[in-house]
Every structure is written in structure tokens, then in C-alpha cells.
Design a protein around this motif. Structure first.
Motif, PDB file in Angstrom:
ATOM      1  N   THR A 171      -9.211   0.585  -3.110  1.00 37.68           N
ATOM      2  CA  THR A 171     -10.559   0.910  -2.563  1.00 37.68           C
ATOM      3  C   THR A 171     -10.646   0.591  -1.094  1.00 37.68           C
ATOM      4  O   THR A 171     -10.218  -0.625  -0.984  1.00 37.68           O
ATOM      5  N   GLU A 172     -10.940   1.283  -0.384  1.00 38.73           N
ATOM      6  CA  GLU A 172     -10.989   1.161   1.110  1.00 38.73           C
ATOM      7  C   GLU A 172     -12.300   0.064   1.490  1.00 38.73           C
ATOM      8  O   GLU A 172     -13.157   0.421   0.778  1.00 38.73           O
ATOM      9  N   PHE A 173     -12.030  -0.775   2.214  1.00 37.46           N
ATOM     10  CA  PHE A 173     -13.083  -1.675   2.731  1.00 37.46           C
ATOM     11  C   PHE A 173     -13.647  -1.192   4.032  1.00 37.46           C
ATOM     12  O   PHE A 173     -13.139  -0.926   4.861  1.00 37.46           O
ATOM     13  N   ASP A 174     -15.131  -1.135   3.846  1.00 33.67           N
ATOM     14  CA  ASP A 174     -15.806  -0.584   5.002  1.00 33.67           C
ATOM     15  C   ASP A 174     -16.666  -1.766   5.667  1.00 33.67           C
ATOM     16  O   ASP A 174     -17.653  -2.207   4.965  1.00 33.67           O
ATOM     17  N   GLY A 175     -16.143  -2.372   6.864  1.00 29.45           N
ATOM     18  CA  GLY A 175     -16.846  -3.243   7.246  1.00 29.45           C
ATOM     19  C   GLY A 175     -18.231  -3.181   7.677  1.00 29.45           C
ATOM     20  O   GLY A 175     -19.150  -4.110   7.567  1.00 29.45           O
ATOM     21  N   GLU A 176     -18.681  -1.922   8.118  1.00 25.06           N
ATOM     22  CA  GLU A 176     -20.107  -1.787   8.362  1.00 25.06           C
ATOM     23  C   GLU A 176     -21.041  -1.860   7.034  1.00 25.06           C
ATOM     24  O   GLU A 176     -22.024  -2.445   7.275  1.00 25.06           O
TER      25      GLU A 176
ATOM     26  N   GLY B  75      -4.079   1.446 -17.343  1.00 19.14           N
ATOM     27  CA  GLY B  75      -3.928   2.747 -18.234  1.00 19.14           C
ATOM     28  C   GLY B  75      -4.328   3.848 -17.868  1.00 19.14           C
ATOM     29  O   GLY B  75      -4.481   5.191 -18.201  1.00 19.14           O
ATOM     30  N   GLN B  76      -5.210   3.875 -16.629  1.00 16.02           N
ATOM     31  CA  GLN B  76      -5.922   4.946 -16.188  1.00 16.02           C
ATOM     32  C   GLN B  76      -4.954   5.614 -14.979  1.00 16.02           C
ATOM     33  O   GLN B  76      -3.941   5.011 -14.445  1.00 16.02           O
ATOM     34  N   LEU B  77      -5.209   6.872 -14.734  1.00 14.58           N
ATOM     35  CA  LEU B  77      -4.160   7.630 -13.505  1.00 14.58           C
ATOM     36  C   LEU B  77      -4.619   7.262 -12.355  1.00 14.58           C
ATOM     37  O   LEU B  77      -5.793   7.262 -12.145  1.00 14.58           O
ATOM     38  N   VAL B  78      -3.951   7.076 -11.378  1.00 19.58           N
ATOM     39  CA  VAL B  78      -4.137   6.699 -10.102  1.00 19.58           C
ATOM     40  C   VAL B  78      -3.440   7.597  -9.292  1.00 19.58           C
ATOM     41  O   VAL B  78      -2.299   8.217  -9.551  1.00 19.58           O
ATOM     42  N   TYR B  79      -4.074   8.006  -8.062  1.00 24.80           N
ATOM     43  CA  TYR B  79      -3.470   8.969  -7.157  1.00 24.80           C
ATOM     44  C   TYR B  79      -3.886   8.683  -5.938  1.00 24.80           C
ATOM     45  O   TYR B  79      -4.659   7.756  -5.563  1.00 24.80           O
ATOM     46  N   GLY B  80      -3.234   9.230  -4.598  1.00 26.06           N
ATOM     47  CA  GLY B  80      -3.556   9.132  -3.400  1.00 26.06           C
ATOM     48  C   GLY B  80      -3.109   7.668  -2.916  1.00 26.06           C
ATOM     49  O   GLY B  80      -1.807   7.294  -3.417  1.00 26.06           O
TER      50      GLY B  80
ATOM     51  N   LEU C  92       0.834  -1.121  -0.036  1.00 31.69           N
ATOM     52  CA  LEU C  92      -0.028  -0.248  -0.015  1.00 31.69           C
ATOM     53  C   LEU C  92       0.971   1.083  -0.201  1.00 31.69           C
ATOM     54  O   LEU C  92       1.669   1.362   0.972  1.00 31.69           O
ATOM     55  N   TRP C  93       0.660   2.232  -0.980  1.00 36.61           N
ATOM     56  CA  TRP C  93       1.645   3.172  -1.276  1.00 36.61           C
ATOM     57  C   TRP C  93       0.810   4.363  -1.382  1.00 36.61           C
ATOM     58  O   TRP C  93      -0.449   4.526  -2.149  1.00 36.61           O
TER      59      TRP C  93
END
Length: 64
Positions: free
Chosen positions: A56-61, A34-39, A22-23
Motif C-alpha cells: 500500500t503506497e504511503f501518501d505523505g500529504e 491466501g488472497q491474490l495480489v498483483y501489481g 518491492l516487486w
């Protein structure tokens, strides 16, 4: 005469190159498709270049 097939040669990949990290990307990068990623992104080294995937963050709730 015998030899060990498990001995790695000088040019072979290390085990760490097979692991996704995770970076946090400050300057946008191109992802696998080919899409741009950031964050926050997943990043792995393929022996020559860095490969990026969208995180993509995992939301347990929300999953319950």
C-alpha cells in the motif's frame, strides 16, 4: 578443541532472504493470508518459496 559458531553451513539461508523487496507482479500470486495480489507487492524468500504481501503506497500529504 574449539570451533566458530558463526560459520554458516552450506544449507543455511543468506541474509538477502530476510529482506522484503518491492516487486511488480504480472501474474497474480497468493499472499501470506491466501488472497491474490498483483501489481506492486512486497516479496521475500523464506529459503524454499517466495512470500508475498500487499503493498500500500504511503501518501505523505494524507498522513499530515
Amino acid at each position: 578443541m574449539s570451533f566458530d559458531r558463526n560459520v554458516r553451513t552450506v544449507g543455511s539461508q543468506s541474509n538477502w532472504t530476510e529482506i522484503w523487496h518491492l516487486w511488480t507482479v504480472i501474474v497474480p500470486r497468493r499472499s501470506i493470508n491466501g488472497q491474490l495480489v498483483y501489481g506492486k507487492v512486497w516479496r521475500r524468500h523464506d529459503g524454499r518459496d517466495w512470500i508475498y504481501k500487499k503493498f500500500t503506497e504511503f501518501d505523505g500529504e494524507e498522513a499530515a
